[in-house]
Design an enzyme around this catalytic site. Structure first.
Site, PDB file in Angstrom:
ATOM      1  N   ARG A  28      -5.610  21.208 -89.118  1.00 32.93           N
ATOM      2  CA  ARG A  28      -4.716  21.194 -87.988  1.00 32.93           C
ATOM      3  C   ARG A  28      -4.178  22.449 -87.352  1.00 32.93           C
ATOM      4  NH1 ARG A  28      -6.326  17.220 -88.300  1.00 32.93           N
ATOM      5  NH2 ARG A  28      -5.535  15.131 -88.815  1.00 32.93           N
ATOM      6  N   GLU A  67      -7.216  22.948 -85.133  1.00 27.96           N
ATOM      7  CA  GLU A  67      -7.138  21.961 -84.093  1.00 27.96           C
ATOM      8  C   GLU A  67      -5.876  22.585 -82.832  1.00 27.96           C
ATOM      9  OE1 GLU A  67      -6.691  17.151 -83.989  1.00 27.96           O
ATOM     10  OE2 GLU A  67      -4.950  18.093 -85.053  1.00 27.96           O
ATOM     11  N   SER A  86      -4.943  41.185 -81.135  1.00 24.89           N
ATOM     12  CA  SER A  86      -5.465  41.925 -82.459  1.00 24.89           C
ATOM     13  C   SER A  86      -5.186  40.957 -83.591  1.00 24.89           C
ATOM     14  CB  SER A  86      -5.081  43.350 -82.916  1.00 24.89           C
ATOM     15  OG  SER A  86      -5.843  43.925 -83.920  1.00 24.89           O
TER      16      SER A  86
END
EC number: 4.2.1.104
Length: 163
Positions: A103, A106, A129
């Site tokens: 997730r 995702e 960064s």
């Protein structure tokens, strides 16, 4: 303390982790300590502490001393396991198989270009960064009693050089 949720490790499911991971997680389980408790004892953020356990962050000499004390692991042995440099990014398959980690992947997959566009508009051409970086996880409960995970990423903005 018996009602605490503890992250553990089945090393057979994670063959790419360093040998230090098994040692650290075994001691963590034996002592029944959360990452929050360990982080508090060593003076680090809980995500940074967990990253040491997974071999994704470097432990300082001070971290090693404190981890040795908190977890009851021989200092010289722990120092031999943790004194090298992390081999980051090799600990899992890609894309991730674990549902929670997937997730997170995702989120970047679905919102990555949106994040990039908004950051470019706010900061110009560059990157955030992941080295000059901090993160934290907090728990929020709404008025209906639903729990929400609040994940904060804070990275230094690095503009691309013109050459």
């Amino acid at each position: 303390m018996s009602n605490i949720n503890l992250a553990t490790l089945d090393i057979s499911e994670h063959p790419n982790l360093p040998s230090s991971s098994a040692v650290l997680f075994e001691a963590k389980a034996k002592k029944k300590l959360s990452f929050e408790a360990i982080a508090s004892a060593i003076g680090r953020n809980e995500v940074a502490t967990a990253a040491i356990f997974y071999g994704q962050a470097k432990a300082s000499a001070e971290d090693i001393v404190k981890l040795s004390e908190v977890l009851g692991i021989d200092h010289l042995y722990l120092e031999s396991l943790l004194s090298g440099f992390p081999d980051r990014g090799k600990s899992m398959t890609f894309p991730p198989k674990d549902p929670l980690i997937y997730r997170l992947f995702e989120i970047v997959q679905n919102y990555g270009y949106a994040y990039k566009a908004v950051m470019n508009e706010k900061f110009g051409d560059g990157i955030m960064s992941a080295i000059s970086f901090s993160t934290k996880v907090e728990k929020e409960t709404d008025l209906d009693g639903n729990n929400w995970a609040v994940v904060t990423w804070r990275g230094k903005w690095l503009p691309y050089s013109r050459f």
